[in-house]
Design a protein around this motif. Sequence first.
Motif, PDB file in Angstrom:
ATOM      1  N   ASN A   7       0.832  -1.204   0.000  1.00  0.00           N
ATOM      2  CA  ASN A   7       0.000   0.000   0.000  1.00  0.00           C
ATOM      3  C   ASN A   7       0.866   1.255   0.000  1.00  0.00           C
ATOM      4  N   VAL A   9       2.188   4.770   1.219  1.00  0.00           N
ATOM      5  CA  VAL A   9       2.174   5.398   2.531  1.00  0.00           C
ATOM      6  C   VAL A   9       2.020   6.901   2.377  1.00  0.00           C
ATOM      7  N   LYS A  10       1.533   7.539   3.446  1.00  0.00           N
ATOM      8  CA  LYS A  10       1.210   8.961   3.368  1.00  0.00           C
ATOM      9  C   LYS A  10       2.467   9.817   3.388  1.00  0.00           C
ATOM     10  N   HIS A  30       7.575   6.738   9.394  1.00  0.00           N
ATOM     11  CA  HIS A  30       6.182   6.856   8.947  1.00  0.00           C
ATOM     12  C   HIS A  30       5.484   7.704  10.003  1.00  0.00           C
ATOM     13  N   THR A  32       2.611   9.783  11.585  1.00  0.00           N
ATOM     14  CA  THR A  32       1.171  10.069  11.579  1.00  0.00           C
ATOM     15  C   THR A  32       0.844  11.254  12.480  1.00  0.00           C
ATOM     16  N   ASN A  55       5.127  -3.700   5.459  1.00  0.00           N
ATOM     17  CA  ASN A  55       3.676  -3.834   5.563  1.00  0.00           C
ATOM     18  C   ASN A  55       3.168  -3.557   6.978  1.00  0.00           C
ATOM     19  N   VAL A  58       2.910   0.151   7.369  1.00  0.00           N
ATOM     20  CA  VAL A  58       1.690   0.661   6.731  1.00  0.00           C
ATOM     21  C   VAL A  58       0.460   0.358   7.587  1.00  0.00           C
ATOM     22  N   ALA A  59       0.387  -0.857   8.134  1.00  0.00           N
ATOM     23  CA  ALA A  59      -0.760  -1.237   8.967  1.00  0.00           C
ATOM     24  C   ALA A  59      -0.847  -0.355  10.212  1.00  0.00           C
ATOM     25  N   GLU A  61       0.368   2.672  10.435  1.00  0.00           N
ATOM     26  CA  GLU A  61       0.014   4.005   9.928  1.00  0.00           C
ATOM     27  C   GLU A  61      -1.496   4.125   9.710  1.00  0.00           C
ATOM     28  N   ASN A  62      -2.088   3.061   9.198  1.00  0.00           N
ATOM     29  CA  ASN A  62      -3.530   3.072   8.963  1.00  0.00           C
ATOM     30  C   ASN A  62      -4.336   3.179  10.257  1.00  0.00           C
ATOM     31  N   GLU A  63      -3.680   2.845  11.384  1.00  0.00           N
ATOM     32  CA  GLU A  63      -4.319   2.976  12.700  1.00  0.00           C
ATOM     33  C   GLU A  63      -3.870   4.255  13.410  1.00  0.00           C
TER      34      GLU A  63
END
Length: 266
Positions: A7, A9-10, A30, A32, A55, A58-59, A61-63
Amino acid sequence: MAQTAQNPVKQQLKIVVPNKHGEKLVGLLHDTGSGEIVILCHGFRSSKETTSIANIAVALENEGISSFRFDFAGNGESEGTFHYGHYRREADDLHAVVQHFSGANRIPSAILGHSKGGNVVLLYASKYHDIPTVINVSGRYDMKRGIKERLGEDFMQTIKKEGFIDVQNKKGSYRVTEESLMDRLSTDMHEACLQIDKDCRVLTVHGSADEVIAVEDALEFAKIIPNHKLHIIEGANHNYSSHQAELASVVVDFIKTSLQQDKATS
């Protein structure tokens, strides 16, 4: 070769941290904006770009959880020479990273390592006692195992005679010296794990079909680490090739629960 995360990343910020030997360790933050940060550690002859490590970043980061994945000295983009062994030295590299973020008022709340990195985070916890949550993904308990598979049946006689063994594999070649072999053999994971604080939460994740480090090693960690949770991923191999989502989910859930517990007691 390691693949990159699946995915986008931001925001990733490259950060360089000097270790205590003056070598520059290169990593990717990463960010956030969270106060919490998780440090991610790769395995043997690998890098911060390892699929599992990228990964998991990324996971997290998504949280909304920041993380930093970096290359140990002699690996990836970092300075220094690659050495077989050097487990304690890599724990000191990790300490330099923890100190860097602590000095910037972003005290790491968790450390995670895959394979050799799993050993490194456990050794770190046994020595420094300043991280409340530690995640060992497929680390090795018995350091005497797994050597002849890489160095040959007669590795001890060869290294005593020649002083080194040159190993060639699909990732290239590397030299194992007698000193670095002895460094590995003198790394006692049982004794180290007994030194981990009972207040330190430790998660061990291991694949039931791990072809590099037998799942039995995970069971040994579960016996001796005082505050320990064990999660076996059925069918997963050493690199979690077909189980990336499950690995990331298990890790993120444990970290989120740990962060909630830290906030409740602070």
